[in-house]
Design a protein around this motif. Structure first.
Motif, PDB file in Angstrom:
ATOM      1  N   HIS A   1       4.948  -6.469 -12.573  1.00  0.00           N
ATOM      2  CA  HIS A   1       5.121  -7.579 -12.835  1.00  0.00           C
ATOM      3  C   HIS A   1       4.083  -8.468 -12.333  1.00  0.00           C
ATOM      4  CE1 HIS A   1       7.841  -7.409  -9.345  1.00  0.00           C
ATOM      5  NE2 HIS A   1       7.561  -8.808  -9.145  1.00  0.00           N
ATOM      6  N   TYR A   2       3.337  -8.124 -11.335  1.00  0.00           N
ATOM      7  CA  TYR A   2       2.441  -9.098 -10.752  1.00  0.00           C
ATOM      8  C   TYR A   2       1.042  -9.033 -11.642  1.00  0.00           C
ATOM      9  CZ  TYR A   2       5.062  -9.557  -6.569  1.00  0.00           C
ATOM     10  OH  TYR A   2       6.213  -9.976  -5.662  1.00  0.00           O
ATOM     11  N   LYS A   3       0.567 -10.126 -12.019  1.00  0.00           N
ATOM     12  CA  LYS A   3      -0.809  -9.852 -12.788  1.00  0.00           C
ATOM     13  C   LYS A   3      -2.016 -10.259 -12.208  1.00  0.00           C
ATOM     14  CE  LYS A   3       2.173  -8.864 -16.258  1.00  0.00           C
ATOM     15  NZ  LYS A   3       2.353  -7.309 -16.193  1.00  0.00           N
ATOM     16  N   PRO A   4      -3.426  -9.435 -12.298  1.00  0.00           N
ATOM     17  CA  PRO A   4      -4.384 -10.025 -11.645  1.00  0.00           C
ATOM     18  C   PRO A   4      -5.101 -11.211 -12.251  1.00  0.00           C
ATOM     19  CG  PRO A   4      -4.653  -8.035 -13.001  1.00  0.00           C
ATOM     20  CD  PRO A   4      -3.262  -8.270 -13.146  1.00  0.00           C
ATOM     21  N   ILE A   5      -5.827 -12.036 -11.448  1.00  0.00           N
ATOM     22  CA  ILE A   5      -6.531 -13.050 -11.780  1.00  0.00           C
ATOM     23  C   ILE A   5      -7.801 -13.121 -11.020  1.00  0.00           C
ATOM     24  CG2 ILE A   5      -4.738 -14.623 -12.600  1.00  0.00           C
ATOM     25  CD1 ILE A   5      -5.278 -16.323 -10.071  1.00  0.00           C
ATOM     26  N   ASN A   6      -9.154 -13.478 -11.837  1.00  0.00           N
ATOM     27  CA  ASN A   6     -10.308 -13.538 -11.623  1.00  0.00           C
ATOM     28  C   ASN A   6     -10.406 -14.891 -10.868  1.00  0.00           C
ATOM     29  OD1 ASN A   6     -11.521 -10.844 -12.337  1.00  0.00           O
ATOM     30  ND2 ASN A   6     -11.238 -11.789 -14.296  1.00  0.00           N
ATOM     31  N   VAL A   7     -11.340 -14.880  -9.510  1.00  0.00           N
ATOM     32  CA  VAL A   7     -11.287 -16.129  -8.720  1.00  0.00           C
ATOM     33  C   VAL A   7     -12.714 -16.245  -8.859  1.00  0.00           C
ATOM     34  CG1 VAL A   7     -10.777 -17.177  -6.662  1.00  0.00           C
ATOM     35  CG2 VAL A   7      -9.374 -15.487  -7.224  1.00  0.00           C
ATOM     36  N   ALA A   8     -13.090 -17.207  -9.784  1.00  0.00           N
ATOM     37  CA  ALA A   8     -14.566 -17.474  -9.862  1.00  0.00           C
ATOM     38  C   ALA A   8     -14.794 -18.718  -9.154  1.00  0.00           C
ATOM     39  CB  ALA A   8     -14.985 -17.846 -11.171  1.00  0.00           C
TER      40      ALA A   8
ATOM     41  N   ASN B   1       1.227 -20.365   1.005  1.00  0.00           N
ATOM     42  CA  ASN B   1       2.346 -19.593   1.188  1.00  0.00           C
ATOM     43  C   ASN B   1       3.125 -19.123  -0.127  1.00  0.00           C
ATOM     44  OD1 ASN B   1       2.377 -19.569   4.019  1.00  0.00           O
ATOM     45  ND2 ASN B   1       3.467 -21.534   4.247  1.00  0.00           N
ATOM     46  N   GLU B   2       2.790 -19.931  -1.191  1.00  0.00           N
ATOM     47  CA  GLU B   2       3.366 -19.342  -2.545  1.00  0.00           C
ATOM     48  C   GLU B   2       2.489 -18.599  -3.294  1.00  0.00           C
ATOM     49  OE1 GLU B   2       6.439 -20.065  -3.788  1.00  0.00           O
ATOM     50  OE2 GLU B   2       6.100 -19.272  -5.642  1.00  0.00           O
ATOM     51  N   HIS B   3       1.230 -18.601  -3.238  1.00  0.00           N
ATOM     52  CA  HIS B   3       0.473 -17.735  -3.876  1.00  0.00           C
ATOM     53  C   HIS B   3      -0.362 -16.601  -3.215  1.00  0.00           C
ATOM     54  CE1 HIS B   3       1.011 -20.336  -7.487  1.00  0.00           C
ATOM     55  NE2 HIS B   3       1.081 -21.269  -6.867  1.00  0.00           N
ATOM     56  N   GLY B   4      -0.482 -17.019  -1.762  1.00  0.00           N
ATOM     57  CA  GLY B   4      -1.170 -16.022  -0.984  1.00  0.00           C
ATOM     58  C   GLY B   4      -2.643 -16.183  -0.828  1.00  0.00           C
TER      59      GLY B   4
ATOM     60  N   GLY C   1       0.955 -13.965  -5.206  1.00  0.00           N
ATOM     61  CA  GLY C   1       2.365 -13.600  -4.980  1.00  0.00           C
ATOM     62  C   GLY C   1       2.890 -12.507  -4.472  1.00  0.00           C
ATOM     63  N   SER C   2       1.868 -11.430  -4.462  1.00  0.00           N
ATOM     64  CA  SER C   2       1.948  -9.911  -3.999  1.00  0.00           C
ATOM     65  C   SER C   2       2.377  -9.961  -2.479  1.00  0.00           C
ATOM     66  CB  SER C   2       0.874  -8.986  -4.574  1.00  0.00           C
ATOM     67  OG  SER C   2      -0.395  -9.667  -4.348  1.00  0.00           O
ATOM     68  N   HIS C   3       1.813 -11.022  -1.933  1.00  0.00           N
ATOM     69  CA  HIS C   3       1.855 -10.911  -0.393  1.00  0.00           C
ATOM     70  C   HIS C   3       3.428 -11.145   0.163  1.00  0.00           C
ATOM     71  CE1 HIS C   3       2.317 -15.131  -1.589  1.00  0.00           C
ATOM     72  NE2 HIS C   3       2.657 -15.389  -0.403  1.00  0.00           N
ATOM     73  N   LYS C   4       4.285 -11.402  -0.812  1.00  0.00           N
ATOM     74  CA  LYS C   4       5.717 -11.157  -0.532  1.00  0.00           C
ATOM     75  C   LYS C   4       6.381 -10.109  -0.439  1.00  0.00           C
ATOM     76  CE  LYS C   4       6.142 -16.132  -2.331  1.00  0.00           C
ATOM     77  NZ  LYS C   4       6.542 -16.815  -3.691  1.00  0.00           N
ATOM     78  N   GLU C   5       5.620  -9.187  -0.998  1.00  0.00           N
ATOM     79  CA  GLU C   5       6.286  -7.768  -1.335  1.00  0.00           C
ATOM     80  C   GLU C   5       6.169  -7.006   0.318  1.00  0.00           C
ATOM     81  OE1 GLU C   5       7.501  -5.981  -3.844  1.00  0.00           O
ATOM     82  OE2 GLU C   5       7.371  -7.757  -4.913  1.00  0.00           O
ATOM     83  N   GLY C   6       5.504  -7.471   1.283  1.00  0.00           N
ATOM     84  CA  GLY C   6       5.306  -6.686   2.455  1.00  0.00           C
ATOM     85  C   GLY C   6       4.132  -5.569   2.341  1.00  0.00           C
ATOM     86  N   LEU C   7       4.096  -4.568   3.245  1.00  0.00           N
ATOM     87  CA  LEU C   7       3.049  -3.774   3.009  1.00  0.00           C
ATOM     88  C   LEU C   7       3.488  -2.636   1.965  1.00  0.00           C
ATOM     89  CD1 LEU C   7       0.183  -3.119   4.183  1.00  0.00           C
ATOM     90  CD2 LEU C   7       1.330  -1.278   5.652  1.00  0.00           C
ATOM     91  N   LEU C   8       2.722  -2.543   0.846  1.00  0.00           N
ATOM     92  CA  LEU C   8       2.799  -1.752  -0.339  1.00  0.00           C
ATOM     93  C   LEU C   8       2.283  -0.489  -0.142  1.00  0.00           C
ATOM     94  CD1 LEU C   8       2.156  -4.613  -3.084  1.00  0.00           C
ATOM     95  CD2 LEU C   8       4.327  -3.292  -2.800  1.00  0.00           C
ATOM     96  N   PRO C   9       2.749   0.568  -0.955  1.00  0.00           N
ATOM     97  CA  PRO C   9       2.191   1.944  -0.784  1.00  0.00           C
ATOM     98  C   PRO C   9       0.951   1.907  -1.423  1.00  0.00           C
ATOM     99  CG  PRO C   9       3.912   1.859  -2.597  1.00  0.00           C
ATOM    100  CD  PRO C   9       3.949   0.562  -1.785  1.00  0.00           C
ATOM    101  N   VAL C  10       0.232   3.137  -1.056  1.00  0.00           N
ATOM    102  CA  VAL C  10      -1.382   3.041  -1.682  1.00  0.00           C
ATOM    103  C   VAL C  10      -1.234   4.694  -2.205  1.00  0.00           C
ATOM    104  CG1 VAL C  10      -2.404   1.686   0.174  1.00  0.00           C
ATOM    105  CG2 VAL C  10      -2.223   4.216   0.404  1.00  0.00           C
TER     106      VAL C  10
END
Ligand SMILES: O=C(O)CCC(=O)C(=O)O
Length: 225
Positions: A164-171, A7-10, A130-139
């Protein structure tokens, strides 16, 4: 599943969900699917409809239990998709799954099942925690070439994310599952490796009885688990 983390990180990673033997069996069976037989290797939509092995994967008890936590109730399966991601395959553009599925908030989640070791060079997921807390974002319209080895909807649009959201790679290791919130912005790296295919089985779920968009390409239908 650590629901607080999800719930915190999505997203949330569980290791050793599928055994090496199970992963190898899924990969072997994928060689009989249309996309592989045609030699194109685009992601094969809904393999559970033609091979009961993938239906069993969709019903994997550990995954269903974690998804039940994530969606807060009894889930049904909605989609399976087998990604070959052979060397040279373009990554999936950044998106929120709910852009496609249009499920009620909190009712939908995905299980991205790594059938091989996945690192940045062979197409690791990219998430914006955390970006899941923004609701549906524009495209915005995506620029750049399409790739016939990729899902046809993978690079049509891309989500516009507050900076302010920073991407991370998930290996992740073979047999791991990455659970993804319906609104988490995510995508994947291109497979730039010389010879490392990145086979992944993507299974998606929705809380039983909730509305969703079937989709012209995916043609989603609920599957009892
Ligand atoms: O496996 C990938 O490359 C990304 C798949 C994905 O994010 C999706 O289908 O929603």
């Amino acid at each position: 599943m650590d629901l607080d983390y999800f719930n915190e990180h999505g997203y949330f990673i569980e290791e050793n969900v599928f055994s090496t033997a199970e992963c190898d069996e899924f990969i072997e069976a994928s060689k009989k699917l249309e996309s592989y037989v045609k030699g194109i290797h685009y992601p094969q939509m809904m393999p559970h409809r033609t091979d009961a092995l993938y239906l069993k994967a969709l019903r994997k008890p550990q995954v269903v239990a974690s998804i039940a936590q994530a969606v807060g109730g009894t889930p049904v399966g909605l989609q399976t998709e087998f990604f070959y991601c052979k060397p040279g395959t373009k990554g999936f553009g950044r998106h929120q799954d709910n852009f496609f599925v249009e499920a009620p908030i909190g009712a939908f989640a995905s299980a991205w099942c790594a059938l091989t070791d996945v690192a940045v060079e062979n197409g690791a997921l990219i998430v914006w925690p955390g970006s899941h807390k923004e609701g549906l974002l524009p495209v915005q319209k995506a620029t750049g070439q399409k790739d016939e080895k990729q899902d046809p909807n993978a690079n049509n649009e891309e989500t516009v994310i507050p900076s302010h959201y920073k991407p991370i790679n998930v290996a992740v290791k073979k047999g791991s599952v990455v659970y993804i919130h319906a609104l988490l912005v995510h995508g994947s790296n291109s497979n730039t490796s010389k010879d490392k295919w990145r086979q992944v089985l993507l299974n998606t779920y929705i809380r039983k009885g909730e509305k969703f968009r079937p989709g012209n390409y995916a043609k989603r239908e609920p599957v009892e688990l």
